[in-house]
Scaffold this motif. Structure first.
Motif, mmCIF file in Angstrom:
data_model
loop_
_atom_site.group_PDB
_atom_site.id
_atom_site.type_symbol
_atom_site.label_atom_id
_atom_site.label_comp_id
_atom_site.label_asym_id
_atom_site.label_seq_id
_atom_site.Cartn_x
_atom_site.Cartn_y
_atom_site.Cartn_z
ATOM 1 N N ARG A 61 0.838 -1.192 0.000
ATOM 2 C CA ARG A 61 0.000 0.000 0.000
ATOM 3 C C ARG A 61 0.876 1.245 0.000
ATOM 4 N NH1 ARG A 61 -5.058 0.300 1.942
ATOM 5 N NH2 ARG A 61 -4.432 1.935 3.417
ATOM 6 N N ARG A 67 -1.786 -4.963 1.609
ATOM 7 C CA ARG A 67 -3.150 -5.401 1.310
ATOM 8 C C ARG A 67 -3.133 -6.887 0.968
ATOM 9 N NH1 ARG A 67 -7.453 -1.937 -1.984
ATOM 10 N NH2 ARG A 67 -7.517 -1.075 0.134
ATOM 11 N N GLN A 176 -11.908 -4.739 3.748
ATOM 12 C CA GLN A 176 -12.529 -4.078 2.600
ATOM 13 C C GLN A 176 -13.636 -4.974 2.055
ATOM 14 O OE1 GLN A 176 -11.709 -1.016 1.951
ATOM 15 N NE2 GLN A 176 -9.963 -1.009 3.348
ATOM 16 N N ALA A 213 -10.627 -7.658 0.437
ATOM 17 C CA ALA A 213 -9.236 -7.537 0.883
ATOM 18 C C ALA A 213 -9.186 -7.263 2.381
ATOM 19 C CB ALA A 213 -8.520 -6.418 0.124
ATOM 20 N N ASP A 215 -6.590 -5.027 4.898
ATOM 21 C CA ASP A 215 -5.484 -4.076 4.912
ATOM 22 C C ASP A 215 -4.779 -4.093 6.258
ATOM 23 O OD1 ASP A 215 -6.017 -3.315 2.346
ATOM 24 O OD2 ASP A 215 -7.083 -1.473 2.880
#
Length: 337
Positions: A61, A67, A176, A213, A215
């Motif tokens: 990222r 990620r 996400q 995802a 993170d």
């Protein structure tokens, strides 16, 4: 297993459209869902196979974090050089779980969404509010050695089975997701739920939402950490109690610390006040005992599982000591030192 429709979308938008109806299940590695379907615990009318979606990459990222694609396997994640060097707590937790064969198939998104291994949940001939709302909880007053000592309710005392999620809780990851209403980010602390009056709801995903995802923030806990898992067997067993510790020292004092527990609640268990209580202190068993007491405040046994309270206390103290010393628990030589 009942009959079901099957869809295999090629992109995320199509997957979300396919997953928007009632009684739909997303299929990734299938290491939990297929078992549940075979046992008639899960009875989806449509299965949406998401394995063609471009969600298997692990990428850096811009903010220095990482990620993790939802379809990256647990094995690929644990052995990724960036995970091992920057987030070794996560790699250690993943390697403490399941078997090599399962880690090769299981996905990151699936790990978040796996369901409890409560005996009563899996046995359709016994009462379970999580499986059939209103049936009652067979574990309360029943065989409950593996069940929750924290955050339970009179509706459910099941525990969340994941090792990976305990580390993600300590690392303060973000999830996400995308769905019919668009994209959104869920703080990891808000992803899973306590049972309350709706024990059938494991997490705060909305109907049709799909994890895309996970993170990881850019913070450095690569030196002082440990994942300690206590279980009945040294391999291929779920935690009775597990502890994830991420610590940062400045000089001889604790500048920052995160502590998460597994095997004790319906979700990975953290209490910020327990961590705040030992910040700026010098590492010692006395200080760690303070954290353990705060983290386990209100713990209640259900009969067979009462031993977990004392076991968790000792595990917290030991994991904190391992982290402070920079000698994390090994997942190959599993003797506790």
């Amino acid at each position: 297993m009942i009959r079901f429709d099957y869809a295999r979308p090629d992109d995320v938008a199509e997957a979300v459209r396919d997953g928007a109806g009632d009684h739909v299940a997303y299929l990734a590695g299938g290491t939990n869902l297929i078992d549940l379907m075979k046992e008639n615990v899960a009875r989806p009318l449509e299965v949406v196979d998401i394995n063609r979606l471009p969600l298997a990459r692990i990428t850096d990222r811009d903010d220095g974090g990482l990620r993790l694609g939802a379809l990256a396997t647990n094995a690929d994640t644990a052995y990724d050089e960036r995970v091992q060097s920057r987030y070794p707590l996560l790699a250690s937790a993943i390697l403490a779980g399941a078997s090599p064969q399962l880690r090769n198939a299981a996905t990151n998104g699936g790990n978040l969404n796996q369901r409890t291994r409560c005996y009563y949940f899996y046995d359709v001939d016994t009462p379970c509010n999580k499986r059939v709302p209103g049936q009652g909880c067979g574990a309360i007053g029943g065989v409950n050695r593996i069940h929750a000592i924290l955050g339970a309710s009179d509706q459910c005392i099941a525990t969340h089975p994941s090792d990976m999620c305990v580390a993600l809780a300590a690392l303060e990851a973000q999830v996400q997701v995308t769905g019919p209403e668009g994209d959104r980010t869920i703080a990891f602390a808000d992803y899973h739920r306590l049972p309350g009056d709706e024990p059938w709801r494991d997490n705060n995903l909305k109907q049709g939402e799909l994890v895309t995802a996970i993170d990881l923030p850019a913070e450095d806990f690569s030196t002082h950490y440990s994942y300690l898992k206590l279980r009945d067997r040294l391999s291929y067993a779920f935690a009775l109690v597990s502890v994830a510790v991420a610590m940062r020292l400045e000089g001889d004092r604790i500048a920052d610390v995160r502590i998460a527990l597994g095997g004790v609640a319906h979700k990975p268990w953290r209490r910020i006040e327990a961590e705040e209580a030992i910040k700026n202190e010098r590492p010692s068993d006395t200080v760690f005992d303070t954290a353990a007491r705060a983290l386990l405040a209100g713990a209640v046994g259900q009969g067979d599982n009462g031993f977990k309270i004392g076991l968790a206390h000792k595990a917290i103290v030991r994991a904190l000591a391992q982290a402070a010393a920079g000698t994390p628990q090994s997942q190959t030589d599993k003797r506790i030192r």
